[in-house]
Motif scaffolding. Structure first.
Motif, PDB file in Angstrom:
ATOM      1  N   ASN A  41       0.825  -1.205   0.000  1.00  0.00           N
ATOM      2  CA  ASN A  41       0.000   0.000   0.000  1.00  0.00           C
ATOM      3  C   ASN A  41       0.862   1.259   0.000  1.00  0.00           C
ATOM      4  N   LYS A  65       0.963   4.363  -2.792  1.00  0.00           N
ATOM      5  CA  LYS A  65       0.801   5.770  -2.417  1.00  0.00           C
ATOM      6  C   LYS A  65       2.038   6.590  -2.778  1.00  0.00           C
ATOM      7  N   LYS A  99      -8.719   2.628  -0.916  1.00  0.00           N
ATOM      8  CA  LYS A  99      -8.668   1.372  -0.155  1.00  0.00           C
ATOM      9  C   LYS A  99      -7.339   0.651  -0.369  1.00  0.00           C
ATOM     10  N   LYS A 124      -4.690   2.420   1.637  1.00  0.00           N
ATOM     11  CA  LYS A 124      -4.844   2.220   3.080  1.00  0.00           C
ATOM     12  C   LYS A 124      -4.545   0.782   3.485  1.00  0.00           C
ATOM     13  N   GLU A 167      -6.587  -1.705   2.848  1.00  0.00           N
ATOM     14  CA  GLU A 167      -7.858  -2.370   3.136  1.00  0.00           C
ATOM     15  C   GLU A 167      -8.203  -3.432   2.095  1.00  0.00           C
TER      16      GLU A 167
END
Length: 143
Positions: free
Chosen positions: A3, A7, A33, A36, A38
């Motif tokens: 993740n 980003k 998501k 993050k 998720e």
């Protein structure tokens, strides 16, 4: 890690979540998501992201720049780590670098330097191939 790679690459390329979503045909919420942690992209989206950011799929998924504060390197570019100089000027070239560039014991390396940009180490055979490519036809006729 995955993740954070997503980003960091988005921010490095100065893209918004909306822009990335548009490029790979998902919603902005999906990008959020993924960033993050998720959820994770499916294989098709991984491939689209690697292409968008010009990185390898392997690096996009596995690169860990946490200790070095680096982002995933562009495709064909590498960060092999740090080598310490020994008392007599010797260095140890990391195994991954030797594998990628097919460097084996007994090979000759050329050390190039630029006071503003630093040092470069090039395997002699690669330098010879490059020099053969850039020889002009004019020089070949002179021989």
């Amino acid at each position: 890690m995955i993740n954070m790679n997503l980003k960091n690459l988005r921010l490095h390329h100065k893209l918004t979540q909306e822009e990335v979503a548009y490029e790979i045909n998902v919603s902005r919420q999906v990008i959020a998501k993924w960033e993050k942690g998720e959820s994770t992209p499916d294989l098709g989206h991984w491939q689209a992201l690697a292409k968008l950011y010009k990185v390898t799929l392997d690096d996009l998924v596995n690169f860990d720049g946490e200790d070095t504060n680096l982002i995933v390197p562009p495709k064909g570019k590498y960060f092999f780590g740090v080598a310490k100089i020994g008392e007599r000027g010797q260095i140890v070239i990391p195994k991954k670098a030797r594998d990628v560039f097919y460097i084996k014991p007994g090979d000759s390396l050329i050390i190039l330097g630029d006071e503003e940009r630093g040092l470069a180490i090039v395997p002699e055979n690669m330098m010879n191939e490059f020099l053969n490519l850039v020889k002009s036809p004019l020089h070949k006729e002179d021989e």
